[in-house]
Design a protein around this motif. Structure first.
Motif, short mmCIF file in Angstrom:
data_model
loop_
_atom_site.label_atom_id
_atom_site.label_comp_id
_atom_site.label_asym_id
_atom_site.label_seq_id
_atom_site.Cartn_x
_atom_site.Cartn_y
_atom_site.Cartn_z
N UNK A 243 37.74 29.12 42.47
CA UNK A 243 38.78 29.63 41.57
C UNK A 243 38.17 30.59 40.55
N UNK A 244 36.94 30.30 40.14
CA UNK A 244 36.28 31.18 39.15
C UNK A 244 36.02 32.56 39.74
N UNK A 245 35.83 32.63 41.06
CA UNK A 245 35.54 33.91 41.70
C UNK A 245 36.81 34.68 42.06
N UNK A 246 37.93 33.97 42.15
CA UNK A 246 39.18 34.60 42.62
C UNK A 246 39.91 35.27 41.47
N UNK A 247 40.97 35.99 41.83
CA UNK A 247 41.78 36.70 40.83
C UNK A 247 43.27 36.44 41.10
N UNK A 248 44.09 36.59 40.07
CA UNK A 248 45.54 36.60 40.21
C UNK A 248 46.12 35.34 40.84
N UNK A 249 47.02 35.56 41.82
CA UNK A 249 47.73 34.43 42.42
C UNK A 249 46.81 33.55 43.26
N UNK A 250 45.78 34.18 43.83
CA UNK A 250 44.84 33.40 44.62
C UNK A 250 44.14 32.38 43.73
N UNK A 251 43.80 32.82 42.50
CA UNK A 251 43.16 31.90 41.56
C UNK A 251 44.10 30.74 41.22
N UNK A 252 45.36 31.08 40.91
CA UNK A 252 46.33 30.03 40.57
C UNK A 252 46.49 29.06 41.75
N UNK A 253 46.52 29.65 42.96
CA UNK A 253 46.66 28.81 44.15
C UNK A 253 45.47 27.88 44.32
N UNK A 254 44.29 28.40 44.10
CA UNK A 254 43.09 27.55 44.23
C UNK A 254 43.05 26.46 43.17
N UNK A 255 43.51 26.81 41.96
CA UNK A 255 43.53 25.81 40.87
C UNK A 255 44.44 24.65 41.26
N UNK A 256 45.59 24.98 41.86
CA UNK A 256 46.54 23.92 42.24
C UNK A 256 46.12 23.20 43.52
N UNK A 257 45.48 23.96 44.40
CA UNK A 257 45.14 23.41 45.71
C UNK A 257 43.95 22.44 45.64
N UNK A 258 43.06 22.67 44.69
CA UNK A 258 41.84 21.86 44.63
C UNK A 258 42.11 20.36 44.48
#
Lengths: 567, 32
Positions: free
Chosen positions: A18-33
């Motif tokens: 999530x730290x490496x991602x940006x935008x919606x992908x980051x939000x998705x990773x934060x929720x998906x983890x």
């Protein structure tokens, strides 16, 4: 193979991605983890143990039995709710540290030996300190340093205790520890710092309110509950925990009602709730231990919900001081309803999670412990009805603002906050209405019915007594919000006395240092002057001697040599 | 009756204790 895929690793990896991602992908990773970690946890069969050999030592990296199972599920559920709530924040440092912190806490409860547990214990310290630090401002920075000091001290105690046990040849598997060994006392003290034992509690009301609204929610979930897990694992039935838990309930209840900043007040409320769990662990019967576990799980959710609500209020109004708030129900109805559910669950009203969990400890104290323990617990229950059930909802949502305080035209909390709060309501109600599901996860199977008529009547009478006392206080203007200035706790020692003492000691040390330096420099100067007198260009040894004297001295030395040779 | 009394006494203790400390702090601030 899947056993290696510890939920802790999944969360920490998710945090890094999530730290490496940006935008919606980051939000998705934060929720998906947390969801992916939940899948990994669900794939673990009960009884799984994973050993790792490192430098010749066998470490139990993962041990999955009923106690870690219930804590790990609660941690993952709460971290998912917190992740949703925190989506209004753009700071990736906060999201990264929150996810990694959750991973460290889950790793801690799944650790099967003291060394692995110590590693995760220290990781929670590191990531949670970052969360306090990201609150922003000079106060948050100072609080994060003080917080780090306490937590590092706790880690050092745990390390010292573990090393001492290893030195004595005691196996390092994390199980019940014997308090006849001094090393076990060091480990108890380490757990006590994180469980906010009296005086060691200073870091909690100091640091938590300095974090952002999202940071405070995350902080309230993990550190103290990991310590409660550690006490349950290491010291079930340890009698010293009863007299330690009792003052936690009493003094923290008092502060929770009187402290002007409501987020700080709820930190004291959290300490009082921890006191109930600590007493439950100390009583040590199956019912009280089950009660402590269930209360910890319920507290994870209702405490997070209360901090979510107060955080939303702080986000919109810029303050969490009771005296500067009031009348927000119409402007923030969603936040108000969710916060009230959290407060009422914390107060232990029937149909909410606090009632179906804490009453187990109360009943165990009544049946097993000395009578005073039962009265202390009842005091804690009545006080919770005041500081959580009445004070917070009235001060923030219902009472009109004080004269001189301008009405705040604020809107409802951001969407992410509202969704997070609404989802956090679910466990608070579900555990209260259908507690059998939670009871089924407890380590010891017990036939416990919280909604017996007598228990309901008792709880209602207790709450009614507390409400009557509140009305008396209202009538005689004894309630604190309008009049209470800054209330010092033992944090006076850290924030006021320590700087004065450090300045005093630094002054004395500086003066001593000056005296020593002046004395030594004088001696060095004298030595140099003496050296110069004897060996300098005008010294005795530098003079040119007359030829006659030199010949005389050579003759004397030669004669002496001849005499010595002859003898 | 016992729980009612315990609840009332506990509530009064919490409220009264807070009020006493708050008044004392106020008095000290005004004196300073």
């Amino acid at each position: 193979m899947t056993a290696w895929l510890s939920p802790a690793l999944v969360l920490i990896t998710g945090a890094c991605l999530a730290a490496l991602a940006r935008g919606r992908l980051r939000a998705g990773l934060i929720l998906l983890s947390p969801v992916a970690a939940g899948v990994a946890l669900a794939a673990l069969p009960l009884g799984t143990t994973v050993d790792v050999t490192l430098f010749g030592t066998t470490l139990t990296w993962l041990r999955f039995d009923p106690l870690p199972r219930i804590f790990a599920w609660a941690f993952l559920g709460a971290s998912f709710l917190a992740a949703i709530y925190g989506l209004y924040r753009r700071s990736i440092v906060e999201h990264w540290s929150a996810l990694a912190y959750a991973g460290a806490a889950v790793g801690g409860v799944l650790a099967g030996d003291l060394i692995t547990f110590l590693v995760f214990w220290e990781l929670t310290t590191l990531f949670s300190a970052v969360l306090v630090w990201t609150g922003g401002g000079r106060d948050a920075y100072g609080a994060s340093l003080r917080y780090l000091g306490f937590q590092v001290f706790s880690g050092l105690l745990l390390l010292a205790g573990t090393v001492a046990l290893a030195h004595q040849g005691v196996p390092l598997g994390f199980g019940a520890l014997d308090l006849s060994q001094p090393a076990a006392w060091a480990i108890l003290a380490a757990f006590g710092v994180k469980a906010a034992f009296p005086v060691a509690h200073l870091w909690l009301p100091d640091a938590y309110p300095e974090a952002s609204p999202f940071g405070t929610v995350v902080l309230s979930i993990f550190t103290t509950k990991l310590a409660i897990y550690a006490l349950l694992r290491g010291f079930p039935g340890a009698e010293p925990l009863i007299p330690i838990g009792a003052p936690m309930i009493v003094f923290a209840s008092f502060y929770a009602f009187a402290v002007p900043d409501l987020r700080r007040a709820m930190c004291y409320g959290l300490i009082a709730q921890l006191g109930i769990m600590v007493m439950g662990i100390g009583i040590g019967t199956p019912l009280s231990l089950n009660g402590a576990i269930a209360a910890a799980v319920a507290s994870i959710f209702y405490q997070a919900l209360v901090f979510m609500g107060l955080g939303a209020v702080l986000h919109r109004t810029g303050t969490a001081r009771g005296a500067e708030l009031g009348g927000l129900f119409r402007q923030m109805p969603w936040t108000a309803l969710c916060t009230i559910v959290g407060c009422v669950a914390m107060a232990g009203l029937p149909l909410f999670s606090g009632f179906t969990t804490k009453t187990m400890v109360f009943e165990a104290a009544h049946a097993q412990g000395p009578l005073w323990t039962w009265f202390v617990l009842l005091f804690g229950a009545a006080a919770a009805a005041l500081y959580a059930g009445l004070r917070v909802p009235l001060a923030v949502f219902f009472r009109p603002p004080a004269p001189g305080i301008p009405a705040r035209p604020v809107g409802e909390a951001p969407l992410a906050m509202r969704i997070g709060m609404a989802l956090a309501v679910v466990p608070c109600l579900a555990i209260g209405i259908w507690p059998a599901r939670l009871y089924g996860l407890l380590p010891v199977s017990l036939d416990w019915h919280p909604y017996a008529f007598d228990a309901l009547l008792f709880d209602t009478a207790l709450g009614t007594g507390a409400i009557l006392a509140f009305l008396v206080g209202w009538r005689f203007r004894l309630l604190p919000d309008r009049q209470c200035p800054r209330l010092w706790d033992a944090d006076w020692l850290v924030r006021r006395a320590s700087p004065v003492m450090i300045a005093f000691c630094a002054g004395r040390i500086g003066r001593g240092d000056r005296l020593v330096r002046v004395f030594c420099l004088a001696r060095v100067d004298n030595f140099i002057v003496t050296l110069r007198r004897h060996h300098g260009p005008r010294g005795v040894l530098a003079r040119t001697w007359p030829t006659g004297s030199t010949v005389l001295w050579v003759a004397v030395i030669l004669t002496a040599s001849l005499v010595l040779y002859a003898v | 009756m016992v729980p009612l009394l315990v609840g009332f006494a506990s509530g009064l203790a919490v409220i009264g204790g807070g009020a006493i400390v708050a008044r004392w702090l106020q008095w000290r601030r005004e004196r300073a």
